[in-house]
Design a protein around this motif. Structure first.
Motif, PDB file in Angstrom:
ATOM      1  N   GLU A 338       0.845  -1.191   0.000  1.00 39.53           N
ATOM      2  CA  GLU A 338       0.000   0.000   0.000  1.00 39.53           C
ATOM      3  C   GLU A 338       0.877   1.236   0.000  1.00 39.53           C
ATOM      4  O   GLU A 338       1.900   1.298   0.694  1.00 39.53           O
ATOM      5  CB  GLU A 338      -0.940   0.032   1.195  1.00 39.53           C
ATOM      6  N   PHE A 339       0.460   2.242  -0.775  1.00 37.82           N
ATOM      7  CA  PHE A 339       1.251   3.456  -0.919  1.00 37.82           C
ATOM      8  C   PHE A 339       0.324   4.608  -1.275  1.00 37.82           C
ATOM      9  O   PHE A 339      -0.844   4.412  -1.644  1.00 37.82           O
ATOM     10  CB  PHE A 339       2.325   3.265  -2.007  1.00 37.82           C
ATOM     11  N   ASP A 340       0.827   5.838  -1.159  1.00 36.14           N
ATOM     12  CA  ASP A 340       0.046   7.021  -1.476  1.00 36.14           C
ATOM     13  C   ASP A 340      -0.055   7.224  -2.976  1.00 36.14           C
ATOM     14  O   ASP A 340       0.889   6.938  -3.724  1.00 36.14           O
ATOM     15  CB  ASP A 340       0.680   8.277  -0.860  1.00 36.14           C
ATOM     16  N   GLY A 341      -1.188   7.750  -3.429  1.00 36.54           N
ATOM     17  CA  GLY A 341      -1.371   8.063  -4.843  1.00 36.54           C
ATOM     18  C   GLY A 341      -2.561   8.975  -5.014  1.00 36.54           C
ATOM     19  O   GLY A 341      -3.014   9.614  -4.062  1.00 36.54           O
ATOM     20  N   ASP A 342      -3.056   9.054  -6.227  1.00 35.26           N
ATOM     21  CA  ASP A 342      -4.258   9.855  -6.462  1.00 35.26           C
ATOM     22  C   ASP A 342      -5.119   9.172  -7.494  1.00 35.26           C
ATOM     23  O   ASP A 342      -4.640   8.397  -8.326  1.00 35.26           O
ATOM     24  CB  ASP A 342      -3.895  11.269  -6.930  1.00 35.26           C
ATOM     25  N   ASN A 343      -6.407   9.431  -7.434  1.00 32.58           N
ATOM     26  CA  ASN A 343      -7.366   8.903  -8.380  1.00 32.58           C
ATOM     27  C   ASN A 343      -8.151  10.076  -8.924  1.00 32.58           C
ATOM     28  O   ASN A 343      -8.972  10.673  -8.228  1.00 32.58           O
ATOM     29  CB  ASN A 343      -8.298   7.896  -7.693  1.00 32.58           C
ATOM     30  N   GLU A 344      -7.845  10.452 -10.188  1.00 32.05           N
ATOM     31  CA  GLU A 344      -8.475  11.592 -10.841  1.00 32.05           C
ATOM     32  C   GLU A 344      -8.365  12.844  -9.980  1.00 32.05           C
ATOM     33  O   GLU A 344      -9.324  13.599  -9.808  1.00 32.05           O
ATOM     34  CB  GLU A 344      -9.940  11.278 -11.152  1.00 32.05           C
ATOM     35  N   GLY A 345      -7.190  13.048  -9.410  1.00 22.55           N
ATOM     36  CA  GLY A 345      -6.921  14.243  -8.623  1.00 22.55           C
ATOM     37  C   GLY A 345      -7.243  14.123  -7.152  1.00 22.55           C
ATOM     38  O   GLY A 345      -6.892  15.005  -6.358  1.00 22.55           O
ATOM     39  N   THR A 346      -7.887  13.047  -6.721  1.00 17.40           N
ATOM     40  CA  THR A 346      -8.234  12.844  -5.315  1.00 17.40           C
ATOM     41  C   THR A 346      -7.143  12.029  -4.629  1.00 17.40           C
ATOM     42  O   THR A 346      -6.808  10.939  -5.098  1.00 17.40           O
ATOM     43  CB  THR A 346      -9.575  12.093  -5.192  1.00 17.40           C
ATOM     44  N   PRO A 347      -6.557  12.521  -3.530  1.00 19.85           N
ATOM     45  CA  PRO A 347      -5.550  11.727  -2.801  1.00 19.85           C
ATOM     46  C   PRO A 347      -6.170  10.431  -2.285  1.00 19.85           C
ATOM     47  O   PRO A 347      -7.236  10.442  -1.667  1.00 19.85           O
ATOM     48  CB  PRO A 347      -5.130  12.646  -1.652  1.00 19.85           C
ATOM     49  N   VAL A 348      -5.511   9.342  -2.563  1.00 15.81           N
ATOM     50  CA  VAL A 348      -6.004   8.031  -2.130  1.00 15.81           C
ATOM     51  C   VAL A 348      -4.838   7.190  -1.636  1.00 15.81           C
ATOM     52  O   VAL A 348      -3.668   7.506  -1.853  1.00 15.81           O
ATOM     53  CB  VAL A 348      -6.710   7.279  -3.290  1.00 15.81           C
ATOM     54  N   ASN A 349      -5.189   6.118  -0.950  1.00 17.62           N
ATOM     55  CA  ASN A 349      -4.227   5.060  -0.643  1.00 17.62           C
ATOM     56  C   ASN A 349      -4.441   3.954  -1.658  1.00 17.62           C
ATOM     57  O   ASN A 349      -5.574   3.538  -1.911  1.00 17.62           O
ATOM     58  CB  ASN A 349      -4.420   4.520   0.766  1.00 17.62           C
ATOM     59  N   LYS A 350      -3.344   3.486  -2.260  1.00 14.41           N
ATOM     60  CA  LYS A 350      -3.437   2.465  -3.300  1.00 14.41           C
ATOM     61  C   LYS A 350      -2.935   1.128  -2.774  1.00 14.41           C
ATOM     62  O   LYS A 350      -1.902   1.060  -2.096  1.00 14.41           O
ATOM     63  CB  LYS A 350      -2.609   2.877  -4.522  1.00 14.41           C
ATOM     64  N   LEU A 351      -3.668   0.085  -3.097  1.00 15.65           N
ATOM     65  CA  LEU A 351      -3.287  -1.282  -2.754  1.00 15.65           C
ATOM     66  C   LEU A 351      -2.903  -2.021  -4.021  1.00 15.65           C
ATOM     67  O   LEU A 351      -3.679  -2.057  -4.982  1.00 15.65           O
ATOM     68  CB  LEU A 351      -4.471  -2.015  -2.114  1.00 15.65           C
ATOM     69  N   LEU A 352      -1.713  -2.599  -4.036  1.00 14.88           N
ATOM     70  CA  LEU A 352      -1.281  -3.439  -5.151  1.00 14.88           C
ATOM     71  C   LEU A 352      -1.229  -4.885  -4.669  1.00 14.88           C
ATOM     72  O   LEU A 352      -0.623  -5.188  -3.642  1.00 14.88           O
ATOM     73  CB  LEU A 352       0.083  -3.011  -5.673  1.00 14.88           C
ATOM     74  N   LYS A 353      -1.834  -5.751  -5.436  1.00 23.43           N
ATOM     75  CA  LYS A 353      -1.915  -7.177  -5.097  1.00 23.43           C
ATOM     76  C   LYS A 353      -0.954  -7.961  -5.981  1.00 23.43           C
ATOM     77  O   LYS A 353      -1.084  -7.962  -7.206  1.00 23.43           O
ATOM     78  CB  LYS A 353      -3.358  -7.651  -5.317  1.00 23.43           C
ATOM     79  N   ILE A 354       0.042  -8.593  -5.370  1.00 27.76           N
ATOM     80  CA  ILE A 354       1.031  -9.377  -6.106  1.00 27.76           C
ATOM     81  C   ILE A 354       0.811 -10.849  -5.778  1.00 27.76           C
ATOM     82  O   ILE A 354       1.006 -11.285  -4.639  1.00 27.76           O
ATOM     83  CB  ILE A 354       2.471  -8.964  -5.741  1.00 27.76           C
ATOM     84  N   TYR A 355       0.380 -11.605  -6.787  1.00 24.48           N
ATOM     85  CA  TYR A 355       0.137 -13.033  -6.594  1.00 24.48           C
ATOM     86  C   TYR A 355       1.475 -13.779  -6.680  1.00 24.48           C
ATOM     87  O   TYR A 355       2.168 -13.710  -7.690  1.00 24.48           O
ATOM     88  CB  TYR A 355      -0.802 -13.570  -7.678  1.00 24.48           C
ATOM     89  N   SER A 356       1.812 -14.494  -5.638  1.00 23.70           N
ATOM     90  CA  SER A 356       3.078 -15.237  -5.661  1.00 23.70           C
ATOM     91  C   SER A 356       3.122 -16.231  -4.518  1.00 23.70           C
ATOM     92  O   SER A 356       2.761 -15.913  -3.382  1.00 23.70           O
ATOM     93  CB  SER A 356       4.269 -14.275  -5.537  1.00 23.70           C
ATOM     94  N   LYS A 357       3.566 -17.439  -4.812  1.00 25.27           N
ATOM     95  CA  LYS A 357       3.764 -18.423  -3.755  1.00 25.27           C
ATOM     96  C   LYS A 357       4.967 -18.074  -2.889  1.00 25.27           C
ATOM     97  O   LYS A 357       5.209 -18.724  -1.870  1.00 25.27           O
ATOM     98  CB  LYS A 357       3.914 -19.825  -4.352  1.00 25.27           C
ATOM     99  N   GLN A 358       5.702 -17.032  -3.303  1.00 20.09           N
ATOM    100  CA  GLN A 358       6.845 -16.569  -2.517  1.00 20.09           C
ATOM    101  C   GLN A 358       6.493 -15.344  -1.675  1.00 20.09           C
ATOM    102  O   GLN A 358       7.386 -14.657  -1.174  1.00 20.09           O
ATOM    103  CB  GLN A 358       8.009 -16.257  -3.448  1.00 20.09           C
ATOM    104  N   ALA A 359       5.199 -15.057  -1.498  1.00 16.78           N
ATOM    105  CA  ALA A 359       4.773 -13.897  -0.714  1.00 16.78           C
ATOM    106  C   ALA A 359       5.329 -13.943   0.705  1.00 16.78           C
ATOM    107  O   ALA A 359       5.745 -12.922   1.265  1.00 16.78           O
ATOM    108  CB  ALA A 359       3.250 -13.811  -0.692  1.00 16.78           C
TER     109      ALA A 359
END
Length: 465
Positions: A338-359
């Motif tokens: 999770e990291f800071d970002g924006d969505n169409e100019g609105t500050p948001v927190n972004k979640l990136l999902k990485i699929y991996s058996k090595q998580a």
């Protein structure tokens, strides 16, 4: 396996024919082969192999190669195969881990059963993921520098370290200097370089015809590309005065120059893991799918790299993220960033999902790297300075390399190419949340005062049924 590092099916040192590091196992003695970064090997005749630790074998390699004490920290023993790479702790017993290799593959890879049955690891002497770059700058032993150079070169040529064309040419020019000697006018010609271009430049830049830059043909107007660009960079390689009389000694400055250039790459010295991420929905039917990525984790942060396009999709320092992982027992094996970002100019927190058996491996490594970073704070100005000396107290942090921030640089994040789950600060949902978990967010994050990441604080649960 806690604290080990792995890589699932990434291009690099593992992409060689299968080979065994144990050539014979008798009742009392065995011949062990330890491979170096240049693919040469160190044969060791050892007693009682099953009980030998990685530390003891590491010491034996250092004695054979006559390496100084700094090699104890600079290098580690790895078990490596085309399917998985694991850095060993000093207390690990390589022989016993080798016997358990198929179990590790089943746990940490998605390899087919036939590949698992045929896979066999080799023992390799490679750079320690936990060795700081600032200490690497203090090394003067030519053999240690050569081994570090050979490993870095292999990662660049395999495109494990994505580089801009300009940097590929600069690094390739240093390889020319090491392999061909000082530049001589008229020798070599661009035609001569073309014949073995893949010895100097990454393979994806050497495709089509006789090794020309296929990727650059479409640009057309740029001068000095392909063999000519490499030749121009080779011509600019500086010689050290008075070093030509001793060839081996004269190479040390070029090994160091290569490493210094690699230090500008934010993922230098990382452990690499295999994973997949969701593609952004495209077209009328909003088709997405998944794309393969490699996840590079170092003492400085996390980088998600597009395995096919050879560029960074996301780069985060530990101060800029929170993370967690889920295991197959919970839902599926996933690393969450999770990291800071924006969505169409609105500050948001972004979640990136990485699929991996090595998580699980990635999460443990992130946690340990943060612990090491906290223990090492604060670094002195002279330790973090790279290159020419600067005014006291004015040296930039070693992770800042503005010269690499070219427009469209392969090392810059491409967040627009990511499919993320976004939240506004109050917890109002922008995109549907699929994970059945509280995302207020993960408590696992760097707890230093200089952290810039703002944890999500929802007003109500974000779980979805």
């Amino acid at each position: 396996m806690d604290g080990t590092e792995g890589n699932g099916g990434q291009p690099g040192p593992a992409d060689r024919s299968h080979r065994s590091s144990v050539s014979s196992v008798g009742a009392r003695a065995a011949d062990v082969l330890v491979y170096l970064a240049d693919d040469t090997m160190v044969p060791l005749a050892v007693e009682n192999l099953p009980s030998l630790t990685a530390h003891e074998l590491h010491q034996a390699v250092r004695e054979v190669l006559q390496l100084p004490d700094v090699a104890l920290d600079a290098f580690a023993l790895w078990l490596v195969s085309p399917l998985l790479e694991v850095q060993l702790k000093p207390k690990h017993q390589p022989y016993k881990l080798g016997r358990q290799w198929q179990e590790l593959l089943l746990r940490f890879t998605d390899a087919p059963d036939d590949d698992v049955a045929m896979d066999e690891p080799s023992l390799q002497f490679r750079r320690n993921v936990f060795f700081p770059k600032r200490r690497e700058l203090q090394i003067h032993d030519k053999e240690v520098l050569r081994l570090l150079y050979e490993e870095a070169k292999g990662n660049v040529l395999a495109a494990r370290y994505p580089c801009d064309v300009e940097d590929c040419e600069a690094l390739g020019a240093l390889v020319c200097r090491v392999q061909l000697g000082p530049y001589q006018p008229g020798q070599p010609t661009a035609c001569a370089l073309r014949e073995k271009l893949d010895s100097f430049l990454p393979a994806h830049l050497c495709k089509r015809g006789h090794g020309l830059f296929a990727a650059l043909r479409g640009r057309g107007t740029k001068a000095g590309t392909g063999e000519q660009g490499l030749l121009n960079a080779y011509r600019r390689v500086k010689e050290v005065a008075g070093s030509e009389s001793e060839h081996e000694a004269s190479l040390s400055p070029h090994y160091r120059a290569y490493l210094l250039k690699c230090h500008e790459l934010p993922f230098y010295g990382s452990a690499f893991f295999h994973g997949e991420i969701d593609k952004p929905a495209q077209g009328f039917l909003h088709r997405g799918g998944q794309k393969p990525v490699s996840v590079a984790i170092s003492l400085e942060g996390v980088h998600v790299i597009d395995s096919r396009e050879k560029h960074v999709l996301l780069g985060l320092r530990f101060q800029e993220l929170s993370w967690d992982h889920t295991s197959p027992e919970e839902e599926e094996s996933v690393l969450w960033l999770e990291f800071d970002g924006d969505n169409e100019g609105t500050p948001v927190n972004k979640l990136l999902k990485i699929y991996s058996k090595q998580a699980e491996l990635m999460s443990s490594l992130i946690e340990y790297c943060i612990e090491l970073s906290q223990a090492a704070e604060p670094a002195t100005p002279q330790e973090s300075a790279a290159g020419p000396a600067s005014a006291p107290g004015s040296s930039p942090p070693p992770t800042q390399h503005p010269q690499l921030r070219r427009q469209g640089s392969v090392v810059c994040s491409r967040i627009q190419h990511l499919s993320t789950i976004d939240y506004v600060e109050e917890g109002e949902q922008i995109k549907r949340v699929k994970p059945k978990r509280s995302t207020s967010f993960f408590s696992r994050q760097l707890s230093l005062g200089q952290g810039t990441y703002a944890v999500v604080q929802p007003t109500e649960s974000l779980e979805q049924g």
